[in-house]
Design a protein around this motif. Structure first.
Motif, PDB file in Angstrom:
ATOM      1  N   ALA A 137       0.510  -1.103  -0.451  1.00 34.58           N
ATOM      2  CA  ALA A 137       0.002  -0.198  -0.219  1.00 34.58           C
ATOM      3  C   ALA A 137       0.969   1.234  -0.540  1.00 34.58           C
ATOM      4  CB  ALA A 137      -1.172   0.363   1.627  1.00 34.58           C
ATOM      5  N   VAL A 138       2.080   1.762   0.528  1.00 37.47           N
ATOM      6  CA  VAL A 138       2.737   2.000   0.743  1.00 37.47           C
ATOM      7  C   VAL A 138       3.545   2.576  -0.462  1.00 37.47           C
ATOM      8  CG1 VAL A 138       4.949   3.120   1.508  1.00 37.47           C
ATOM      9  CG2 VAL A 138       3.138   2.440   3.167  1.00 37.47           C
ATOM     10  N   LEU A 139       3.825   1.424  -0.961  1.00 37.54           N
ATOM     11  CA  LEU A 139       4.269   1.757  -2.472  1.00 37.54           C
ATOM     12  C   LEU A 139       4.088   2.098  -3.403  1.00 37.54           C
ATOM     13  CD1 LEU A 139       6.933  -1.635  -2.287  1.00 37.54           C
ATOM     14  CD2 LEU A 139       7.599   1.181  -2.399  1.00 37.54           C
ATOM     15  N   SER A 145       2.116   9.076  -6.611  1.00 33.72           N
ATOM     16  CA  SER A 145       2.779  10.357  -5.905  1.00 33.72           C
ATOM     17  C   SER A 145       3.670  11.033  -7.236  1.00 33.72           C
ATOM     18  CB  SER A 145       3.623  10.656  -4.163  1.00 33.72           C
ATOM     19  OG  SER A 145       3.124  11.954  -4.593  1.00 33.72           O
ATOM     20  N   VAL A 146       4.731   9.739  -7.267  1.00 30.53           N
ATOM     21  CA  VAL A 146       5.782  10.093  -7.889  1.00 30.53           C
ATOM     22  C   VAL A 146       5.244  10.395  -9.988  1.00 30.53           C
ATOM     23  CG1 VAL A 146       7.566   9.721  -9.077  1.00 30.53           C
ATOM     24  CG2 VAL A 146       7.508   9.630  -6.678  1.00 30.53           C
ATOM     25  N   TYR A 150       5.259  13.571 -12.131  1.00 32.68           N
ATOM     26  CA  TYR A 150       6.522  13.680 -13.042  1.00 32.68           C
ATOM     27  C   TYR A 150       4.725  13.891 -14.254  1.00 32.68           C
ATOM     28  CZ  TYR A 150       9.066  11.887 -17.259  1.00 32.68           C
ATOM     29  OH  TYR A 150       9.782  11.577 -18.199  1.00 32.68           O
ATOM     30  N   TYR A 151       3.768  13.667 -14.520  1.00 30.53           N
ATOM     31  CA  TYR A 151       3.682  13.685 -15.533  1.00 30.53           C
ATOM     32  C   TYR A 151       2.779  14.908 -15.416  1.00 30.53           C
ATOM     33  CZ  TYR A 151       4.066   9.199 -17.575  1.00 30.53           C
ATOM     34  OH  TYR A 151       4.476   7.755 -17.478  1.00 30.53           O
ATOM     35  N   ARG A 191      -4.643  11.934 -13.900  1.00 28.63           N
ATOM     36  CA  ARG A 191      -4.639  11.647 -12.187  1.00 28.63           C
ATOM     37  C   ARG A 191      -5.534  10.271 -13.123  1.00 28.63           C
ATOM     38  NH1 ARG A 191      -3.285   9.659  -7.873  1.00 28.63           N
ATOM     39  NH2 ARG A 191      -4.791   9.540  -5.801  1.00 28.63           N
ATOM     40  N   TYR A 192      -6.966  10.643 -13.296  1.00 28.93           N
ATOM     41  CA  TYR A 192      -8.058   8.561 -13.733  1.00 28.93           C
ATOM     42  C   TYR A 192      -7.104   8.062 -14.441  1.00 28.93           C
ATOM     43  CZ  TYR A 192     -11.400  11.729 -12.649  1.00 28.93           C
ATOM     44  OH  TYR A 192     -13.237  12.928 -12.316  1.00 28.93           O
ATOM     45  N   ARG A 193      -5.430   8.695 -15.531  1.00 32.28           N
ATOM     46  CA  ARG A 193      -4.952   7.176 -16.206  1.00 32.28           C
ATOM     47  C   ARG A 193      -4.284   6.784 -15.071  1.00 32.28           C
ATOM     48  NH1 ARG A 193      -3.902   9.992 -22.529  1.00 32.28           N
ATOM     49  NH2 ARG A 193      -6.395  10.453 -22.732  1.00 32.28           N
TER      50      ARG A 193
END
Length: 348
Positions: A137-139, A145-146, A150-151, A191-193
């Motif tokens: 879950a943390v990963l 987030s990363v 980035y995108y 975000r949706y993607r």
């Protein structure tokens, strides 16, 4: 993200094949006779094989119908992503995904990693299932987030460049407003993607594992109720994923790829299990460890996605927060999905 999904599938298959090569040779130290391969008559094996072939096609059809349902019906006003029916359907499907993680996948991992067929040390000395699920879950959060950062950064730069080309010097104020709106829309779409791809990764891993287990089973009484339960599971889980794909606004080719991967993974797992029936043992140490670890990873990923990216994102969003009546109906739909999938745990 697409390459990550494919890498996950390939890794899972390599793990599964490794299990098949070792499970026929390994026995747990100190384990009783229950850890061996049970003797099953040829008549029961033939009946089980027929049921498994039926399961391949019925589950394939249920998976295709479930994931395609939101995509095909998007042309109808009531099924648009901001429509009431779509919101209720997504809440129900999100509840199904949440129950899948907590009630189906996580207990399966507990059962595997606490099996008496495994050596007492280290498996009985540490709660591996919950630890692995927590790390997964943390990963997932970190990856989520990363990837979004980035995108979003690169997407914004691209949109700003496009706006600079299309706007003159005399429209400086409107240029800034247009860029902000465009960036907000692009960020939401990205975000949706990311949600759609990460969610599919978790579902694909779990689907191959349950398909492999079912395909390797020779117990006719176990397979019969499992077919109905998995059809229900795949249909409504597919609806949740299909809703995410619809919101991601992928082009037809990408939609087809994601529909294909979701639809064929469980049938493929069943077929792989049938082929490897003679060398696969559910109770071998290698099999228990690999399946238990993969289920724990899948549970952590699915639980995070269901709670954070699906349910929390919708219930804390402006549309449900501004409409208490709709919010209550969405809660009921979610609880119905959680309850229905939890009841299925009796058979699957």
């Amino acid at each position: 993200m697409a390459s990550l999904k494919n890498l996950g599938v390939i890794t899972l298959l390599l793990f599964s094949l490794a299990v098949q090569k070792t499970c026929g040779k390994e026995d747990a130290d100190g384990a009783g006779s229950d850890c061996g391969v049970p003797e099953i008559g040829s008549a029961e094996k033939a009946s089980a094989l027929k049921l498994k072939v039926i399961a391949i096609f019925t589950i394939l059809i249920a998976s295709i119908l479930g994931i395609s349902f939101p995509i095909i019906l998007r042309g109808m006003p009531v099924f648009k992503p901001d429509g009431i029916l779509f919101i209720l359907m997504k809440a129900f499907a999100s509840g199904v995904i949440l129950a899948t993680g907590y009630v189906h996948v996580l207990p399966d991992s507990f059962e595997c990693l606490t099996s008496p067929c495994l050596p007492e040390y280290p498996w009985a000395k540490f709660p591996f299932t919950t630890f692995i699920a927590m790390v997964a879950a943390v990963l997932t959060l970190m990856m989520d987030s990363v990837a979004l950062s980035y995108y979003r950064k690169h997407g914004m730069s691209k949109h700003e460049a496009e706006n600079d080309e299309g706007c003159g010097h005399g429209h400086g104020h409107s240029h800034g407003v247009g860029t902000k709106k465009l960036d907000e829309g692009a960020s939401k779409l990205l975000r949706y993607r990311i949600i759609a791809q990460v969610l599919e990764l978790g579902i694909v891993v779990h689907s191959v594992v349950i398909g492999l287990s079912m395909g390797a089973s020779e117990n006719e009484r176990t397979i019969k109720p499992l077919i109905a339960a998995l059809c229900f599971h795949q249909f409504f889980e597919g609806m949740g994923l299909g809703g995410c794909i619809l919101q991601a606004e992928y082009k037809a080719k990408m939609k087809a790829v994601m529909v294909f991967f979701f639809s064929v993974t469980t049938p493929f797992g069943i077929a792989l299990g049938i082929v490897l029936t003679h060398v696969y043992s559910d109770n071998s140490p290698a099999s228990l460890i690999v399946v238990g670890v993969l289920n724990a990873i899948s549970a952590g990923l699915l639980n995070y996605m269901a709670l954070v990216d699906l349910l929390a994102a919708d219930f804390m969003g402006a549309q449900l927060q501004s409409n208490m009546k709709l919010q209550m109906w969405a809660f009921m739909a979610m609880l119905l999905g959680v309850g229905g999938m939890s009841v299925m745990a009796k058979w699957a």
